[in-house]
Design a protein around this motif. Structure first.
Motif, PDB file in Angstrom:
ATOM      1  N   ARG A 134      38.310  32.198 -20.556  1.00  0.00           N
ATOM      2  CA  ARG A 134      38.195  31.035 -21.631  1.00  0.00           C
ATOM      3  C   ARG A 134      37.261  30.029 -21.317  1.00  0.00           C
ATOM      4  N   ALA A 135      37.253  29.898 -20.096  1.00  0.00           N
ATOM      5  CA  ALA A 135      36.136  28.721 -19.527  1.00  0.00           C
ATOM      6  C   ALA A 135      34.732  29.342 -19.608  1.00  0.00           C
ATOM      7  N   ALA A 136      34.480  30.314 -19.214  1.00  0.00           N
ATOM      8  CA  ALA A 136      33.258  31.534 -19.096  1.00  0.00           C
ATOM      9  C   ALA A 136      32.886  31.272 -20.571  1.00  0.00           C
ATOM     10  N   ASN A 137      33.947  31.662 -21.601  1.00  0.00           N
ATOM     11  CA  ASN A 137      33.192  31.882 -23.132  1.00  0.00           C
ATOM     12  C   ASN A 137      32.933  30.578 -23.490  1.00  0.00           C
ATOM     13  N   LEU A 138      33.702  29.434 -22.987  1.00  0.00           N
ATOM     14  CA  LEU A 138      33.247  28.134 -23.475  1.00  0.00           C
ATOM     15  C   LEU A 138      31.694  27.990 -22.949  1.00  0.00           C
ATOM     16  N   VAL A 139      31.361  28.170 -21.800  1.00  0.00           N
ATOM     17  CA  VAL A 139      30.066  27.904 -21.220  1.00  0.00           C
ATOM     18  C   VAL A 139      29.066  28.774 -22.300  1.00  0.00           C
ATOM     19  N   GLU A 140      29.397  29.721 -22.513  1.00  0.00           N
ATOM     20  CA  GLU A 140      28.417  30.941 -23.036  1.00  0.00           C
ATOM     21  C   GLU A 140      28.318  30.284 -24.701  1.00  0.00           C
ATOM     22  N   ARG A 141      29.387  29.565 -25.029  1.00  0.00           N
ATOM     23  CA  ARG A 141      29.352  29.095 -26.331  1.00  0.00           C
ATOM     24  C   ARG A 141      28.498  27.844 -26.546  1.00  0.00           C
ATOM     25  N   ILE A 142      28.515  26.972 -25.424  1.00  0.00           N
ATOM     26  CA  ILE A 142      27.671  25.896 -25.327  1.00  0.00           C
ATOM     27  C   ILE A 142      26.070  26.248 -25.256  1.00  0.00           C
ATOM     28  N   ASP A 143      25.801  27.165 -24.549  1.00  0.00           N
ATOM     29  CA  ASP A 143      24.549  27.935 -24.591  1.00  0.00           C
ATOM     30  C   ASP A 143      24.239  28.348 -25.838  1.00  0.00           C
ATOM     31  N   GLU A 144      25.030  28.973 -26.687  1.00  0.00           N
ATOM     32  CA  GLU A 144      24.695  29.338 -27.848  1.00  0.00           C
ATOM     33  C   GLU A 144      24.142  28.338 -28.750  1.00  0.00           C
ATOM     34  N   LEU A 145      24.941  27.302 -28.567  1.00  0.00           N
ATOM     35  CA  LEU A 145      24.714  26.064 -29.531  1.00  0.00           C
ATOM     36  C   LEU A 145      23.387  25.465 -29.153  1.00  0.00           C
ATOM     37  N   SER A 146      22.852  25.697 -28.044  1.00  0.00           N
ATOM     38  CA  SER A 146      21.534  24.892 -27.489  1.00  0.00           C
ATOM     39  C   SER A 146      20.393  25.541 -27.444  1.00  0.00           C
ATOM     40  N   LEU A 147      20.483  26.933 -27.483  1.00  0.00           N
ATOM     41  CA  LEU A 147      19.203  27.928 -27.437  1.00  0.00           C
ATOM     42  C   LEU A 147      18.695  28.213 -28.746  1.00  0.00           C
ATOM     43  N   GLY A 148      17.211  28.125 -28.733  1.00  0.00           N
ATOM     44  CA  GLY A 148      16.353  28.474 -29.716  1.00  0.00           C
ATOM     45  C   GLY A 148      16.699  27.652 -31.154  1.00  0.00           C
ATOM     46  N   ALA A 149      15.911  28.237 -32.187  1.00  0.00           N
ATOM     47  CA  ALA A 149      16.086  27.571 -33.713  1.00  0.00           C
ATOM     48  C   ALA A 149      17.297  28.177 -34.060  1.00  0.00           C
ATOM     49  N   ALA A 150      17.788  27.534 -35.433  1.00  0.00           N
ATOM     50  CA  ALA A 150      18.890  27.734 -36.030  1.00  0.00           C
ATOM     51  C   ALA A 150      19.059  29.078 -36.537  1.00  0.00           C
ATOM     52  N   GLU A 151      18.027  29.757 -36.939  1.00  0.00           N
ATOM     53  CA  GLU A 151      17.920  31.175 -37.317  1.00  0.00           C
ATOM     54  C   GLU A 151      18.067  32.258 -36.134  1.00  0.00           C
ATOM     55  N   GLN A 152      17.707  31.759 -34.876  1.00  0.00           N
ATOM     56  CA  GLN A 152      17.742  32.696 -33.851  1.00  0.00           C
ATOM     57  C   GLN A 152      19.352  32.634 -33.337  1.00  0.00           C
ATOM     58  N   ARG A 153      19.881  31.298 -33.245  1.00  0.00           N
ATOM     59  CA  ARG A 153      21.068  31.296 -32.961  1.00  0.00           C
ATOM     60  C   ARG A 153      22.224  32.013 -33.931  1.00  0.00           C
ATOM     61  N   LEU A 154      21.758  31.821 -35.253  1.00  0.00           N
ATOM     62  CA  LEU A 154      22.747  32.519 -35.939  1.00  0.00           C
ATOM     63  C   LEU A 154      22.773  34.184 -36.170  1.00  0.00           C
ATOM     64  N   ALA A 155      21.470  34.571 -35.803  1.00  0.00           N
ATOM     65  CA  ALA A 155      21.458  35.947 -35.553  1.00  0.00           C
ATOM     66  C   ALA A 155      22.047  36.394 -34.472  1.00  0.00           C
ATOM     67  N   ALA A 156      21.812  35.618 -33.202  1.00  0.00           N
ATOM     68  CA  ALA A 156      22.670  36.182 -32.206  1.00  0.00           C
ATOM     69  C   ALA A 156      24.374  36.074 -32.429  1.00  0.00           C
ATOM     70  N   ILE A 157      24.785  34.927 -32.959  1.00  0.00           N
ATOM     71  CA  ILE A 157      26.120  34.902 -33.089  1.00  0.00           C
ATOM     72  C   ILE A 157      26.521  36.093 -34.398  1.00  0.00           C
ATOM     73  N   MET A 158      25.906  36.411 -35.093  1.00  0.00           N
ATOM     74  CA  MET A 158      26.459  37.407 -35.930  1.00  0.00           C
ATOM     75  C   MET A 158      26.441  38.656 -35.375  1.00  0.00           C
ATOM     76  N   LEU A 159      25.555  39.201 -34.478  1.00  0.00           N
ATOM     77  CA  LEU A 159      25.668  40.310 -33.987  1.00  0.00           C
ATOM     78  C   LEU A 159      26.736  40.363 -32.866  1.00  0.00           C
ATOM     79  N   LYS A 160      27.012  39.279 -32.382  1.00  0.00           N
ATOM     80  CA  LYS A 160      28.170  39.008 -31.369  1.00  0.00           C
ATOM     81  C   LYS A 160      29.608  39.393 -31.971  1.00  0.00           C
ATOM     82  N   LEU A 161      29.671  38.548 -33.383  1.00  0.00           N
ATOM     83  CA  LEU A 161      30.721  38.753 -33.955  1.00  0.00           C
ATOM     84  C   LEU A 161      30.912  40.398 -34.726  1.00  0.00           C
ATOM     85  N   ALA A 162      29.796  40.921 -34.834  1.00  0.00           N
ATOM     86  CA  ALA A 162      29.756  42.164 -35.468  1.00  0.00           C
ATOM     87  C   ALA A 162      30.422  43.224 -34.174  1.00  0.00           C
ATOM     88  N   ASP A 163      30.170  42.793 -32.827  1.00  0.00           N
ATOM     89  CA  ASP A 163      30.612  43.740 -31.868  1.00  0.00           C
ATOM     90  C   ASP A 163      32.053  43.587 -31.385  1.00  0.00           C
TER      91      ASP A 163
END
Length: 231
Positions: free
Chosen positions: A132-161
């Protein structure tokens, strides 16, 4: 609900003998939480370990500016919030039922005693905390990397997996959960208007179809191209 049978479905308890798990099941507390209700609020004191039997839960953190962001989604077969319970610390974020939810709660005193009794179980719980700690670190990275559209595309693909959300083999890529535009905004830490604008454009392009209970990703390669820009 057969609480013993339900507990056996959680991999956390694989190392616990059946007779001991049966005793634990007698004290497990079943709880039904309607969609939209909170299981607990940020800063509440934890009492029970919570195991998700059915439905989906979002963990929401209130920020200093008053906005909220989603730190994680939890699904059947997972435990939620147990880092705070194990360390007897206030919950750092709120838990909200994303759908109708059923949980089993086990008192901290009972589960910590079980951890002392069975080292393999303690190791499993500790490994889950580390994950869970590793997931939280990854989640913080998701919130800080790239533009909004890039973040959403990455998260949508992650959820689909995610096996809890993915469609059946042979079907178009999909996310079998309903998320409002506000929740999508919370996933990528932007305004609702920005989330609406991105999802509307993807719909017009024929990339993502929004249905009442799911998202269907019709152009995963297009989303992957966008997501790759954050790497």
């Amino acid at each position: 609900m057969d609480k013993l049978k339900t507990l056996r479905q959680f991999s956390h308890f694989d190392a616990i003998p059946l007779h001991r798990l049966a005793t634990l099941a007698e004290y497990a507390m079943r709880r039904e939480i309607p969609e939209g209700d909170r299981l607990w609020r940020q800063s509440d004191e934890p009492i029970n370990f919570t195991f998700v039997v059915s439905g989906h839960i979002k963990i929401v953190k209130r920020l200093r500016d008053g906005n909220e962001t989603i730190l994680g989604l939890f699904h059947p077969g997972e435990s939620v919030g147990h880092v705070a319970v194990m360390h007897a610390m206030p919950y750092p974020a709120s838990a909200v039922a994303l759908t109708d939810v059923v949980t089993l709660g086990i008192a901290r005193t009972q589960l910590t005693a079980l951890m002392q009794e069975y080292p393999a179980f303690s190791q499993a719980m500790t490994a889950d905390v580390a994950r869970r700690a590793a997931n939280l670190v990854e989640r913080i990275d998701e919130l800080s990397l790239g533009a909004a559209e890039q973040r959403l595309a990455a998260i949508m693909l992650k959820l689909a997996d995610n096996p809890h959300l993915a469609g059946a083999a042979g079907e178009p890529l999909q996310i079998r959960i309903s998320l409002s535009r506000g929740e999508i905004a919370q996933l990528i830490n932007v305004t609702v208007e920005t989330a609406i604008r991105i999802m509307s454009r993807w719909s017009k392009e024929g990339w993502v179809l929004t249905e009442p209970d799911r998202f269907v990703i019709l152009a995963p390669d297009a989303l992957a191209t966008i997501a790759d820009q954050v790497r």
